[in-house]
Design a protein around this motif. Structure first.
Motif, PDB file in Angstrom:
ATOM      1  N   ALA A 120       0.835  -1.199   0.000  1.00 44.89           N
ATOM      2  CA  ALA A 120       0.000   0.000   0.000  1.00 44.89           C
ATOM      3  C   ALA A 120       0.871   1.250   0.000  1.00 44.89           C
ATOM      4  CB  ALA A 120      -0.932   0.003   1.214  1.00 44.89           C
ATOM      5  N   GLY A 121       0.391   2.286  -0.690  1.00 44.90           N
ATOM      6  CA  GLY A 121       1.067   3.574  -0.712  1.00 44.90           C
ATOM      7  C   GLY A 121       0.040   4.678  -0.621  1.00 44.90           C
ATOM      8  N   ILE A 179      10.638   0.743  -4.891  1.00 44.45           N
ATOM      9  CA  ILE A 179      10.207   1.743  -3.904  1.00 44.45           C
ATOM     10  C   ILE A 179       9.096   1.188  -3.013  1.00 44.45           C
ATOM     11  CG2 ILE A 179       9.088   3.987  -3.612  1.00 44.45           C
ATOM     12  CD1 ILE A 179      10.454   4.868  -6.224  1.00 44.45           C
ATOM     13  N   TYR A 180       8.095   0.539  -3.621  1.00 52.71           N
ATOM     14  CA  TYR A 180       6.984  -0.007  -2.840  1.00 52.71           C
ATOM     15  C   TYR A 180       7.463  -1.053  -1.833  1.00 52.71           C
ATOM     16  CZ  TYR A 180       2.885   1.966  -5.256  1.00 52.71           C
ATOM     17  OH  TYR A 180       1.905   2.796  -5.736  1.00 52.71           O
ATOM     18  N   SER A 181       8.436  -1.860  -2.222  1.00 49.35           N
ATOM     19  CA  SER A 181       8.822  -3.003  -1.393  1.00 49.35           C
ATOM     20  C   SER A 181       9.909  -2.681  -0.376  1.00 49.35           C
ATOM     21  CB  SER A 181       9.279  -4.159  -2.289  1.00 49.35           C
ATOM     22  OG  SER A 181      10.357  -3.757  -3.123  1.00 49.35           O
ATOM     23  N   ASP A 199      11.704   7.705   3.444  1.00 48.21           N
ATOM     24  CA  ASP A 199      10.976   8.618   2.553  1.00 48.21           C
ATOM     25  C   ASP A 199      10.111   7.856   1.545  1.00 48.21           C
ATOM     26  OD1 ASP A 199      12.217  10.904   3.692  1.00 48.21           O
ATOM     27  OD2 ASP A 199      14.011  10.513   2.487  1.00 48.21           O
ATOM     28  N   ARG A 200       9.753   6.625   1.890  1.00 49.49           N
ATOM     29  CA  ARG A 200       9.038   5.744   0.958  1.00 49.49           C
ATOM     30  C   ARG A 200       7.743   6.383   0.443  1.00 49.49           C
ATOM     31  NH1 ARG A 200       4.961   2.202   2.046  1.00 49.49           N
ATOM     32  NH2 ARG A 200       4.688   0.410   0.631  1.00 49.49           N
ATOM     33  N   SER A 201       6.921   6.936   1.320  1.00 50.48           N
ATOM     34  CA  SER A 201       5.631   7.501   0.905  1.00 50.48           C
ATOM     35  C   SER A 201       5.818   8.639  -0.088  1.00 50.48           C
ATOM     36  CB  SER A 201       4.848   7.998   2.126  1.00 50.48           C
ATOM     37  OG  SER A 201       4.461   6.919   2.942  1.00 50.48           O
TER      38      SER A 201
END
Length: 300
Positions: free
Chosen positions: A21-22, A153-155, A160-162
């Motif tokens: 989820a993002g 990026i998602y995994s 700062d992932r979001s």
């Protein structure tokens, strides 16, 4: 999530789904392990699906769309639309894999509004929005690189992932809106080449694909100064006239190669100086050489 199919042996693995989820988006990885037909797929948000391995056959809900779906290709479903999917070659030792990125309606509308303010469309075209058409496209090398970056990026568990997901979703959405707008604009220019200067230039380029571009001549066709012409063209097409001509040549070449035409003939008919240059350009755009592209589409 693991989906199982009830047979005599109830532990038959059919599909494995992993979801990340993002912000205003969600990425899912689907691995399908058993052949199946007419599997329904529907989402209340915009859904971007990218093929990784194997093959699917897509069936649009109105019956107007039916075609194979292969690696380095994607399809985009508008919110609340549906398709049915066949998995003809899925096997336990060679699953069919697909990425699906769900993007909220609110995020799509927000980005479309930003494009309206910064890159308004030509007169005669509707404002930026996602139209309810099923889009099928082959990834450019840039889009393929973006998808690979998004998967990472998602995994990953980055602080700062979001923020990075939000930027990547924005880029993907802009690419999708541009792609859909481009097809609409090309169709509009073909129907009404005299509607405005940009339409006239698009029609001139697409009907003279083998000719070297003369920017001064194109500016005169558009009835604009050279600087004004460059600015307007890039606003509407998202690229320079030279890049547009190159992309159009490569797309036309792909269609001819799929139809069975010899690669060398396609190369010279579309105005490329030599086969090596054509092959490099083709691979830069599609991520596949012309021969690889032809092999992938044989007997589909």
């Amino acid at each position: 999530m693991i989906t199982e199919k009830c047979k005599a042996n109830p532990q038959v693995l059919v599909e494995n789904k992993i979801t990340f989820a993002g912000p205003q988006s969600e990425l899912s990885i689907y691995d399908t392990y058993e052949a199946a037909t007419r599997v329904p797929l529907k989402s209340d948000q915009l859904l971007f699906c990218a093929m990784v391995s194997g093959k699917k056959i897509m069936h649009c809900d109105d019956g107007a769309f039916q075609r194979p779906f292969l690696p380095h290709e994607s399809f985009v479903m508008a919110p609340d639309s549906s398709v049915e999917i066949d998995f003809p070659g899925a096997r336990l030792d060679r699953p069919t894999r697909c990425l699906a990125i769900e993007i909220s309606k609110e995020r799509i509308n927000e980005i479309a509004g930003q494009l309206d303010r910064t890159c308004p469309k030509a007169s005669g075209l509707e404002p930026w929005h996602y139209r309810h058409d099923l889009i099928h496209l082959h990834h450019s090398s840039q889009t393929q690189a973006l998808l690979e970056r998004m998967l990472g990026i998602y995994s990953e568990n980055h602080p700062d992932r979001s923020y990075m997901i939000d930027l990547a979703v924005s880029e993907l959405t802009i690419r999708l809106l541009r792609e859909q707008s481009r097809e609409l604009l090309l169709s509009f220019a073909s129907r009404e080449p005299d509607f405005n200067g940009i339409n006239a230039v698009i029609q001139h380029i697409t009907t003279h694909l083998t000719e070297e571009l003369d920017i001064d001549a194109l500016s005169r066709i558009a009835c604009m100064s050279r600087s004004k012409f460059f600015s307007e063209f890039k606003n509407h097409l998202g690229c320079s006239p030279v890049a547009f001509q190159q992309q159009t040549r490569i797309r036309q070449a792909a269609n001819l190669i799929k139809s069975g035409k010899q690669i060398t003939k396609v190369c010279f008919e579309l105005g490329f100086g030599n086969a090596s240059h054509f092959s490099r350009r083709f691979k830069q755009y599609f991520g596949l050489s012309p021969r690889q592209y032809r092999s992938r589409h044989v007997n589909l």
